[in-house]
Design a protein around this motif. Structure first.
Motif, PDB file in Angstrom:
ATOM      1  N   LEU A 208     -51.169  -0.508   7.222  1.00  0.00           N
ATOM      2  CA  LEU A 208     -49.987  -1.207   7.726  1.00  0.00           C
ATOM      3  C   LEU A 208     -49.543  -2.286   6.749  1.00  0.00           C
ATOM      4  N   THR A 209     -50.488  -3.043   6.231  1.00  0.00           N
ATOM      5  CA  THR A 209     -50.150  -4.117   5.304  1.00  0.00           C
ATOM      6  C   THR A 209     -49.537  -3.547   4.035  1.00  0.00           C
ATOM      7  N   TYR A 210     -50.114  -2.451   3.554  1.00  0.00           N
ATOM      8  CA  TYR A 210     -49.597  -1.788   2.357  1.00  0.00           C
ATOM      9  C   TYR A 210     -48.148  -1.367   2.571  1.00  0.00           C
ATOM     10  N   LEU A 211     -47.853  -0.891   3.791  1.00  0.00           N
ATOM     11  CA  LEU A 211     -46.491  -0.467   4.103  1.00  0.00           C
ATOM     12  C   LEU A 211     -45.564  -1.648   4.354  1.00  0.00           C
ATOM     13  N   GLY A 212     -46.119  -2.877   4.314  1.00  0.00           N
ATOM     14  CA  GLY A 212     -45.287  -4.059   4.475  1.00  0.00           C
ATOM     15  C   GLY A 212     -45.066  -4.477   5.911  1.00  0.00           C
ATOM     16  N   ILE A 213     -45.813  -3.911   6.866  1.00  0.00           N
ATOM     17  CA  ILE A 213     -45.607  -4.312   8.251  1.00  0.00           C
ATOM     18  C   ILE A 213     -46.869  -4.895   8.862  1.00  0.00           C
ATOM     19  N   GLY A 214     -47.909  -5.114   8.041  1.00  0.00           N
ATOM     20  CA  GLY A 214     -49.132  -5.716   8.562  1.00  0.00           C
ATOM     21  C   GLY A 214     -49.111  -7.205   8.315  1.00  0.00           C
ATOM     22  N   LEU A 215     -50.202  -7.719   7.749  1.00  0.00           N
ATOM     23  CA  LEU A 215     -50.269  -9.143   7.444  1.00  0.00           C
ATOM     24  C   LEU A 215     -49.244  -9.483   6.360  1.00  0.00           C
TER      25      LEU A 215
ATOM     26  N   VAL B 170     -53.465 -12.536  11.705  1.00  0.00           N
ATOM     27  CA  VAL B 170     -54.633 -11.709  12.001  1.00  0.00           C
ATOM     28  C   VAL B 170     -54.658 -11.371  13.482  1.00  0.00           C
ATOM     29  N   PHE B 171     -54.377 -12.391  14.327  1.00  0.00           N
ATOM     30  CA  PHE B 171     -54.467 -12.168  15.767  1.00  0.00           C
ATOM     31  C   PHE B 171     -53.410 -11.197  16.264  1.00  0.00           C
ATOM     32  N   SER B 172     -52.148 -11.387  15.808  1.00  0.00           N
ATOM     33  CA  SER B 172     -51.103 -10.502  16.340  1.00  0.00           C
ATOM     34  C   SER B 172     -51.290  -9.070  15.831  1.00  0.00           C
ATOM     35  N   VAL B 173     -51.710  -8.923  14.573  1.00  0.00           N
ATOM     36  CA  VAL B 173     -51.945  -7.570  14.053  1.00  0.00           C
ATOM     37  C   VAL B 173     -53.079  -6.911  14.834  1.00  0.00           C
ATOM     38  N   SER B 174     -54.165  -7.672  15.116  1.00  0.00           N
ATOM     39  CA  SER B 174     -55.281  -7.120  15.890  1.00  0.00           C
ATOM     40  C   SER B 174     -54.812  -6.665  17.260  1.00  0.00           C
ATOM     41  N   LEU B 175     -53.953  -7.487  17.867  1.00  0.00           N
ATOM     42  CA  LEU B 175     -53.453  -7.175  19.201  1.00  0.00           C
ATOM     43  C   LEU B 175     -52.708  -5.843  19.189  1.00  0.00           C
ATOM     44  N   VAL B 176     -51.852  -5.666  18.172  1.00  0.00           N
ATOM     45  CA  VAL B 176     -51.081  -4.426  18.092  1.00  0.00           C
ATOM     46  C   VAL B 176     -52.005  -3.233  17.843  1.00  0.00           C
ATOM     47  N   LEU B 177     -52.965  -3.407  16.927  1.00  0.00           N
ATOM     48  CA  LEU B 177     -53.895  -2.311  16.658  1.00  0.00           C
ATOM     49  C   LEU B 177     -54.697  -1.971  17.915  1.00  0.00           C
TER      50      LEU B 177
ATOM     51  N   LEU C  53     -45.378   4.855  14.088  1.00  0.00           N
ATOM     52  CA  LEU C  53     -44.061   4.511  14.610  1.00  0.00           C
ATOM     53  C   LEU C  53     -44.166   3.355  15.591  1.00  0.00           C
ATOM     54  N   GLY C  54     -45.120   3.474  16.503  1.00  0.00           N
ATOM     55  CA  GLY C  54     -45.325   2.424  17.500  1.00  0.00           C
ATOM     56  C   GLY C  54     -45.635   1.103  16.835  1.00  0.00           C
ATOM     57  N   ALA C  55     -46.543   1.149  15.852  1.00  0.00           N
ATOM     58  CA  ALA C  55     -46.949  -0.087  15.180  1.00  0.00           C
ATOM     59  C   ALA C  55     -45.757  -0.715  14.465  1.00  0.00           C
ATOM     60  N   ILE C  56     -44.933   0.127  13.810  1.00  0.00           N
ATOM     61  CA  ILE C  56     -43.769  -0.416  13.087  1.00  0.00           C
ATOM     62  C   ILE C  56     -42.827  -1.110  14.059  1.00  0.00           C
ATOM     63  N   VAL C  57     -42.547  -0.440  15.196  1.00  0.00           N
ATOM     64  CA  VAL C  57     -41.619  -1.017  16.185  1.00  0.00           C
ATOM     65  C   VAL C  57     -42.171  -2.341  16.700  1.00  0.00           C
ATOM     66  N   VAL C  58     -43.443  -2.326  17.130  1.00  0.00           N
ATOM     67  CA  VAL C  58     -43.985  -3.539  17.744  1.00  0.00           C
ATOM     68  C   VAL C  58     -44.119  -4.662  16.716  1.00  0.00           C
ATOM     69  N   LEU C  59     -44.630  -4.338  15.511  1.00  0.00           N
ATOM     70  CA  LEU C  59     -44.863  -5.395  14.524  1.00  0.00           C
ATOM     71  C   LEU C  59     -43.552  -5.987  14.010  1.00  0.00           C
ATOM     72  N   ASN C  60     -42.498  -5.165  13.975  1.00  0.00           N
ATOM     73  CA  ASN C  60     -41.222  -5.705  13.528  1.00  0.00           C
ATOM     74  C   ASN C  60     -40.613  -6.637  14.557  1.00  0.00           C
ATOM     75  N   SER C  61     -41.040  -6.486  15.813  1.00  0.00           N
ATOM     76  CA  SER C  61     -40.440  -7.334  16.835  1.00  0.00           C
ATOM     77  C   SER C  61     -41.242  -8.602  17.116  1.00  0.00           C
ATOM     78  N   VAL C  62     -42.459  -8.745  16.519  1.00  0.00           N
ATOM     79  CA  VAL C  62     -43.155 -10.026  16.718  1.00  0.00           C
ATOM     80  C   VAL C  62     -42.704 -11.012  15.646  1.00  0.00           C
ATOM     81  N   SER C  63     -42.679 -12.282  16.022  1.00  0.00           N
ATOM     82  CA  SER C  63     -42.102 -13.273  15.112  1.00  0.00           C
ATOM     83  C   SER C  63     -43.025 -13.541  13.925  1.00  0.00           C
ATOM     84  N   GLU C  64     -44.332 -13.615  14.190  1.00  0.00           N
ATOM     85  CA  GLU C  64     -45.247 -13.989  13.118  1.00  0.00           C
ATOM     86  C   GLU C  64     -46.379 -12.988  13.055  1.00  0.00           C
ATOM     87  N   ARG C  65     -46.645 -12.453  11.875  1.00  0.00           N
ATOM     88  CA  ARG C  65     -47.698 -11.437  11.805  1.00  0.00           C
ATOM     89  C   ARG C  65     -48.973 -12.068  11.251  1.00  0.00           C
TER      90      ARG C  65
END
Lengths: 295, 543
Positions: free
Chosen positions: A232-239, A156-163, A142-154
């Motif tokens: 996350l990527t498989y669910l469409g919210i990662g890279l 490698v770096f931003s996904v790593s940061l969220v993880l 849930l946390g990852a979905i919320v945060v990743l949906n609110s970043v502008s560009e997903r």
């Protein structure tokens, strides 16, 4: 008279070769070799992708969509008609980058916070411990979905940061308990009574002795982070494309894998081998570094 | 002549770890007669515990056993687990070193005792088991056994836990009781009581006892015969009286000579009236806990340590002696009173004052395994205070480190070794070298030798004495061992439950103790002489 009971000269030393002995174990060599190869692939993807003549993952031919393996294309074609082999090879880079970057980031945070909590105690400890508890109690997906949906560009770096945001608390707890144990030991008391500075005591006495179990867990964490990234990527919210990763390939395979199992198979094999190697390596390091087994 | 109860014949034990084999016990032979107390004596690593474990088949899988172990006519070596279980606990029982660790903390002692009774005699009903448990507790002289059945191990003292362990071992009326260092973890006064319990059990139930110990005083107190082991071999077997009077083997002689005894040293010279190096005045330390309220660890304690003087702080575990030592180095919360080191009050010292204070105080801790940084070599350990605090560099640093290590009898190759490559005594000598590196005016030694074997202890104490006379530091020597204290110190302060009960010159305190507790403490120290020890026991019982 008691002289006779004492060895006055130092016996020949044999304890130096601990790392050599650890490296000789098959449960260390095999995953280490696999990881070495994967690391090489991540560093030189163009060389490995070009081995069969079709090295560019972005050269696609829609008419070849989901065709099976053939000479020059050992893993076949994906939905877009791109070479699966070249994509899997290029995907290694982002998966390993996410795994390593996330672990390094969370290790940094964990060591800083865990050491402060473990050595200072008192309110600093309470605040940091509650903070880790809060993060541990957060539902990760849930946390990852919320945060990743609110970043502008997903990327490698931003996904790593969220993880990393969601994986440091576990390490921080470990660092804290390990540091606490070492801080109470007599050699740290001895260092403090000598009047050494807090910084010197922490860097020379506490951390070198407290980090061994943390490093082992961090190694295993690389594996679980790679899996999380794929999930996350498989669910469409990662890279996102145009990035290339195993998770993206698995995601694009989900609708077609009954017709073309090779779409699912090859990225999964790479993913499984990477994660397995990392976890086996971590486990055998844990066993090898356990002082009770090296008396 | 009766047949022996236990016969060990040509027993060899090899341990194979990571492909390399080491011999722990080499062709050991011994006999235990019914009703006899045989002491198996040796230093750590001599194979005494391995021998005892072999009797019960409790050795780890890495061990290979050769030779014969017979309990009456039953050959024990080579029996499978099923058959061994019928011997273990029924015909041979064992008592371990750490009583609190050997009892299950989540069950009451009554439950654990009744469980042991049921194991022995399943036909007994609940009331019968209870009655037997009470009888057993009575046998080990626990007061008011009926009400104690509901107690949990944490509610009992170490000595009482050990009595419960002995009671559990007795549940099956074993022919042989193996006691592995049964009193090592206990205070001397408690040790004296447990030894008394064991002795009376032998007299009453005629249980044979195989006693494993490193303490010659315990041997003199209890044993009929003594078997001395060294590096896996038996070097001497003799009756206790003979062994202490006319030891045959060189090693036994060395071992006996290394045992510290009370009353062998002449009186010290008069004290230096100069300003004390350490002054403890009316010290109070309270530990506050939200759950358990306030616990007073140190209660209005006052004493001084003058220059060049060694003052011993003596007491049993929990008496607050370590806390007093920690106050002097600023590691314990001081609730009241004053601790002055070289005239500076520890409470409210400025940062600069604190730094000078650290420089004038050296510390040696108890546990040699934990007092050195495992990531440092010996050289790094000793050079750190010199280079970091004093800023000594280069050749001068190296020369001073070599000098320090030579003064504690370590040199050359030892410098590049890590702590785990050293023996306990060597580690403790490195700790001493580190503590005196800054040429402190005061050294605080917290039980520096209590984790060491006697012969090693003797050597470390020698080193300590030499350094003290050459460097002339004052010393607060914290110990529970009166014999060690007697051989080293000038004055003695005795603590009990946080209070200072006696404080005076060494000779006065040890030979003419003014306080009841001190008298009991001095009387409880076992003397390495069976004849004298028997005499002392009579006196103690009469009083």
């Amino acid at each position: 008279m008691t002289e006779a009971l004492f060895d006055t000269t130092a016996p020949a030393r044999s304890g130096r070769g601990m790392w050599v002995r650890i490296l000789r174990r098959p449960s260390v060599i095999v995953p280490l070799a696999a990881l070495g190869l994967l690391l090489l692939i991540a560093l030189l993807p163009a060389f490995f992708a070009g081995l069969f003549g079709n090295g560019d993952p972005r050269v696609c031919d829609l008419s070849r969509s989901i065709d099976g393996p053939e000479p020059g294309h050992p893993f076949g074609f994906d939905v877009q008609g791109c070479d699966v082999y070249a994509n899997v090879i290029y995907g290694t880079q982002s998966s390993i980058a996410v795994g390593v970057l996330t672990t390094v980031l969370s290790l940094l945070v964990a060591v800083v916070l865990g050491t402060i909590a473990g050595t200072r105690g008192g309110w600093a400890d309470s605040v940091i411990s509650r903070l880790t508890d809060i993060f541990l109690g957060f539902p990760f997906l849930l946390g990852a979905i919320v945060v990743l949906n609110s970043v502008s560009e997903r990327t490698v770096f931003s996904v790593s940061l969220v993880l990393a945001l969601f994986s440091w608390p576990l390490l921080a707890r470990l660092v804290r308990s390990s540091v606490r144990g070492i801080t109470g030991s007599e050699y740290v008391l001895a260092a403090r009574t000598m009047g050494l500075s807090w910084w010197r005591v922490v860097t020379r006495y506490i951390l070198p002795n407290a980090l061994a179990p943390v490093i082992v867990v961090a190694t295993i964490m690389i594996g679980s982070v790679i899996v999380s990234e794929s999930t996350l990527t498989y669910l469409g919210i990662g890279l996102e494309s145009p990035a290339i990763s195993w998770g993206l390939q698995l995601a694009s395979a989900q609708s077609k894998f009954q017709l073309a199992p090779h779409l699912l198979l090859f990225p999964s094999i790479f993913l499984a081998v990477t994660v397995l190697s990392v976890i086996v390596l971590g486990d055998s390091l844990r066993a090898a570094l356990d002082p009770r087994r090296n008396t | 002549m009766t047949d022996p109860l236990l016969t060990i014949d040509g027993l060899s034990i090899d341990f194979t770890v990571d492909g390399s084999t080491s011999r722990a016990v080499d062709r050991a032979s011994l006999e235990v007669m019914p009703g006899e107390v045989v002491a198996l004596v040796g230093e750590s690593g001599s194979g005494k515990s391995a021998t005892a474990m072999a009797v019960l088949g409790l050795l780890p899988r890495t061990a290979t056993v050769a030779g014969s172990i017979r309990l009456r006519d039953l050959e024990l070596s080579g029996l499978d687990d099923e058959q061994l279980r019928s011997v273990r606990g029924r015909r041979v029982a064992m008592v371990f070193q750490d009583p609190q660790g050997a009892l299950n903390p989540v069950f009451s002692i009554g439950f654990q005792l009744m469980e042991a009774v049921r194991q022995q005699d399943p036909s007994l009903d609940r009331a019968g088991r209870r009655a037997r448990a009470i009888e057993l507790l009575g046998q080990v002289e626990i007061p008011d056994p009926e009400s104690r059945l509901g107690y949990y191990p944490h509610q009992l003292s170490g000595g009482q836990c050990q009595r419960v362990m002995i009671a559990m071992a007795l549940a099956s009326e074993p022919e042989l009781l193996i006691a592995d260092e049964p009193t090592t973890a206990l205070d001397v006064t408690v040790q004296a009581e447990i030894l008394e319990v064991l002795r009376r059990l032998r007299d009453r139930l005629s249980t044979a006892i195989l006693l494993i110990t490193h303490d010659m005083g315990v041997v003199a107190d209890l044993a009929d015969r003594v078997v001395v082991m060294r590096r896996g071999e038996i070097v001497e077997t003799n009756t206790a009286v003979e062994l202490f009077e006319r030891p045959q083997a060189d090693y036994t002689r060395e071992l006996l000579a290394a045992v510290p005894r009370i009353g062998l040293r002449p009186s010290p010279t008069a004290l230096d009236p100069a300003a004390p190096v350490l002054e403890v005045a009316d010290l109070v330390v309270d530990y506050r806990s939200r759950l358990r309220g306030t616990f007073r660890a140190v209660d209005h304690v006052s004493f001084t340590v003058g220059p060049h003087e060694i003052v011993a702080l003596v007491g049993e575990s929990g008496s607050g002696k370590t806390t007093v030592g920690r106050c002097a180095i600023g590691l314990a919360p001081i609730s009241g009173g004053h601790v002055r080191v070289g005239g500076i009050d520890v409470v409210g010292a400025s940062v600069a004052e604190r730094r000078t204070m650290h420089r004038t105080v050296g510390v040696v801790f108890q546990n040699p395994a934990a007092s050195l940084n495992p990531r440092y070599t010996v050289e790094q350990t000793v050079s750190e205070p010199l280079s970091v605090i004093l800023g000594v560099r280069g050749r001068e640093l190296r020369e001073r480190v070599v000098g320090l290590l030579e003064s504690v009898g370590l040199s050359g190759d030892w410098m590049s070794r890590y702590a785990h490559e050293l023996s306990g005594g060597q580690r403790q000598r490195v700790s001493i070298a580190r503590a005196v590196a800054l040429e402190p005016k005061l050294l605080i030694a917290d039980e520096p030798t209590s984790a060491l074997d006697v012969s090693v202890q003797a050597r470390v104490l020698d080193v300590f004495r030499e350094l003290q006379s050459s460097l002339g530091f004052a010393c607060l020597f914290i110990s529970h061992d009166l014999a060690v204290v007697d051989s080293l110190c000038d004055r003695i302060a005795v603590m009990q439950r946080g209070r200072l009960v006696e404080y005076g010159d060494r000779e006065d305190v040890l030979t003419r103790p003014g306080d009841d507790y001190t008298r009991r403490l001095v009387a409880s120290v076992p003397v390495p002489d069976p004849v004298l020890q028997a005499q002392r026991r009579q006196e103690r019982l009469a009083s």
